[in-house]
Design a protein around this motif. Structure first.
Motif, PDB file in Angstrom:
ATOM      1  N   ARG A 199       0.849  -1.190   0.000  1.00  0.00           N
ATOM      2  CA  ARG A 199       0.000   0.000   0.000  1.00  0.00           C
ATOM      3  C   ARG A 199       0.883   1.238   0.000  1.00  0.00           C
ATOM      4  N   TRP A 200       0.265   2.385  -0.291  1.00  0.00           N
ATOM      5  CA  TRP A 200       0.973   3.653  -0.401  1.00  0.00           C
ATOM      6  C   TRP A 200       1.817   3.911   0.853  1.00  0.00           C
ATOM      7  N   VAL A 250      -4.203   6.393  -8.736  1.00  0.00           N
ATOM      8  CA  VAL A 250      -4.446   7.383  -7.686  1.00  0.00           C
ATOM      9  C   VAL A 250      -3.788   8.689  -8.131  1.00  0.00           C
ATOM     10  N   HIS A 269     -14.145   9.389  -6.571  1.00  0.00           N
ATOM     11  CA  HIS A 269     -13.455   8.629  -5.518  1.00  0.00           C
ATOM     12  C   HIS A 269     -13.886   7.172  -5.558  1.00  0.00           C
ATOM     13  N   ARG A 270     -13.181   6.366  -6.316  1.00  0.00           N
ATOM     14  CA  ARG A 270     -13.472   4.935  -6.340  1.00  0.00           C
ATOM     15  C   ARG A 270     -12.819   4.281  -5.126  1.00  0.00           C
ATOM     16  N   PRO A 271     -13.540   3.394  -4.432  1.00  0.00           N
ATOM     17  CA  PRO A 271     -12.931   2.778  -3.244  1.00  0.00           C
ATOM     18  C   PRO A 271     -11.614   2.067  -3.585  1.00  0.00           C
ATOM     19  N   LEU A 272     -10.667   2.162  -2.695  1.00  0.00           N
ATOM     20  CA  LEU A 272      -9.378   1.496  -2.874  1.00  0.00           C
ATOM     21  C   LEU A 272      -9.458   0.111  -2.253  1.00  0.00           C
ATOM     22  N   GLY A 318      -6.239  16.734  -1.917  1.00  0.00           N
ATOM     23  CA  GLY A 318      -7.016  15.505  -1.957  1.00  0.00           C
ATOM     24  C   GLY A 318      -6.435  14.480  -2.909  1.00  0.00           C
ATOM     25  N   ALA A 319      -7.143  13.382  -3.071  1.00  0.00           N
ATOM     26  CA  ALA A 319      -6.709  12.312  -3.968  1.00  0.00           C
ATOM     27  C   ALA A 319      -7.927  11.787  -4.711  1.00  0.00           C
ATOM     28  N   THR A 349      -9.405   8.772  -7.561  1.00  0.00           N
ATOM     29  CA  THR A 349      -9.103   7.386  -7.911  1.00  0.00           C
ATOM     30  C   THR A 349     -10.034   6.906  -9.019  1.00  0.00           C
ATOM     31  N   PHE A 369      -2.799  12.348  -6.783  1.00  0.00           N
ATOM     32  CA  PHE A 369      -2.698  13.328  -5.707  1.00  0.00           C
ATOM     33  C   PHE A 369      -2.865  14.715  -6.348  1.00  0.00           C
TER      34      PHE A 369
END
Lengths: 283, 283
Positions: free
Chosen positions: A94-95, A204, A279-282, A188-189, A191, A206
């Motif tokens: 993960r990030w 993703v 914002h697509r769920p990660l 924000g971010a 996706t 940024f």
């Protein structure tokens, strides 16, 4: 044509056409089934089963990277992959975590591993009226040549963080000096997950906002942008709604800007589709 | 304790414990299974099957509202529902469309229909330092009495839009005159889905930012807030991370403020969990 169409375009991923790619006990990518099939020839490195694939290589990041590189080289020879980009992205659980391996940027959609980038909204404001500095992508770009783009945008290469990538790209792409870009703020971010010719983009972005001083004009230094133009935001939004003039994911960055700055408002019938759909769920 | 814990708390909905509620060919709510069971006694109005329920009443919004009201009255008598709130929410196919019926606010989580509210960040800024005006909820509030809250927040009652609700609540809750609140800007929408004692909350929060003039002090007029305090954002964030002092969904609104204003930054290990997790897909 609608704003929601632009968002749907970036979320064309269909789970039925892909399988998860695992490494080290974690899901690290999404393999399109034809790409998974092509990996079966490399059974010492990737185990491909009916509904999942797994990276078998173990060891240090350097060692795993070399092993995966050998497979990538073979895939390029088989014309399964475009030519090398000679720029590597970190592949991590993960990030922010240490990478399991590094992957040539050209192979990222083949394996469907998550990629991170920075996008900068370079804006000017006169009361309630916003304008954005917009770049036109060079005609020799691999992706979306000639389309309109943010003032600065770039993928986060291995070893770089988001802020360092922004500073580097701001200098290269728009000749914005480090002292000036230090005024930009992360906001924000966004996706999305998209199927492309090569595979799956699990991206993703940024996002940063930067109020460009009136006396500053961006100029491109690396040949990736053919020119810049200051455009009123209202005209940009109409163009986003009715054309495909902007690079596919830049539409999303500018829609987010319009939401955060109160230009798109709750009484717009598309408001929730936009404010939520960026914002697509990660997973 | 983490920021992500606050977001998870608001997303406790478990699909295995609920079934969809349909009306007029559209999914309009999520019924917890025990609530669905209780509706079986009202088979002329609601048809409850094994994996879905359907509102059978048809006709004008007024007519359907009266029919559903009769069921709500019976549920209150059976102590399945708390006492009436005497404030109704619109139930529509989607935001902005005409309502199918109006529902007493007290019954909204029982049926799991989507509810909309406004939340206002009232902030002051001194260079890079932000403070927020924070209210303390009165001790007689039904939900989260005594907890900390935004300067203004409220549900969107039937017939009101987001902007009109903000103006009304700003006046009632914090004595902010209409001419002043006109400076507030919509900055996005946050979504979550939560199981509560009463059923399921499927909530959309329209968020507004408002730079509060230095010479303005909020005062409560409707008894819902026991007092206001100006707090530094850094201290608020630490309190959000480590305590449950804030009303459950207000944590989300303030985290979004911190992301949009560059206070939470991409190098924070929780950054993506927060920036992405505040937006649950609207299905």
């Amino acid at each position: 044509m609608s704003f929601a169409d632009r968002i749907r375009h970036c979320n064309s991923y269909d789970p039925a056409r892909a399988m998860p790619l695992w490494a080290d006990g974690h899901r690290i990518g999404w393999l399109r089934r034809d790409n998974a099939e092509a990996l079966k020839r490399h059974g010492k490195v990737f185990e491909v089963r009916r509904d999942r694939a797994e990276l078998l290589a173990e060891g240090s990041c350097d060692k795993v990277s070399r092993t995966v590189d050998d497979v990538v080289e073979a895939l390029v020879a088989e014309r399964r992959l475009p030519k090398w980009r000679n720029e590597t992205f970190d592949v991590a659980r993960r990030w922010g975590e240490p990478p399991i391996f590094r992957l040539d940027r050209g192979a990222v959609p083949f394996f469907g591993v998550r990629a991170y980038g920075v996008h900068l909204n370079g804006y000017r404001r006169d009361g309630d009226q916003y304008s954005l500095w917009i770049g036109r992508r060079a005609s020799n770009k691999q992706i979306d040549p000639g389309k309109l783009d943010n003032i600065v945008a770039g993928g986060i290469g291995n070893g770089y963080g988001a802020a360092a990538t922004l500073v580097k790209e701001a200098e290269e792409e728009a000749a914005i000096p480090a002292a000036l870009i230090a005024r930009a703020a992360p906001v924000g971010a966004l996706t999305y997950r998209m199927e492309t010719k090569l595979g799956i983009r699990d991206d993703v972005m940024f996002v940063y906002d930067f109020e460009v001083p009136d006396d500053f004009t961006p100029t491109n230094g690396d040949g990736e942008i053919s020119g810049f133009e200051l455009m009123p935001l209202a005209a940009i939004l109409e163009r986003i709604r009715t054309t495909m003039d902007f690079k596919f994911n830049v539409n999303l960055v500018i829609l987010d800007f319009a939401v955060r700055h109160g230009i798109l408002r709750p009484d717009d019938p598309e408001y929730l589709d936009v404010a939520n759909g960026l914002h697509r769920p990660l997973d």
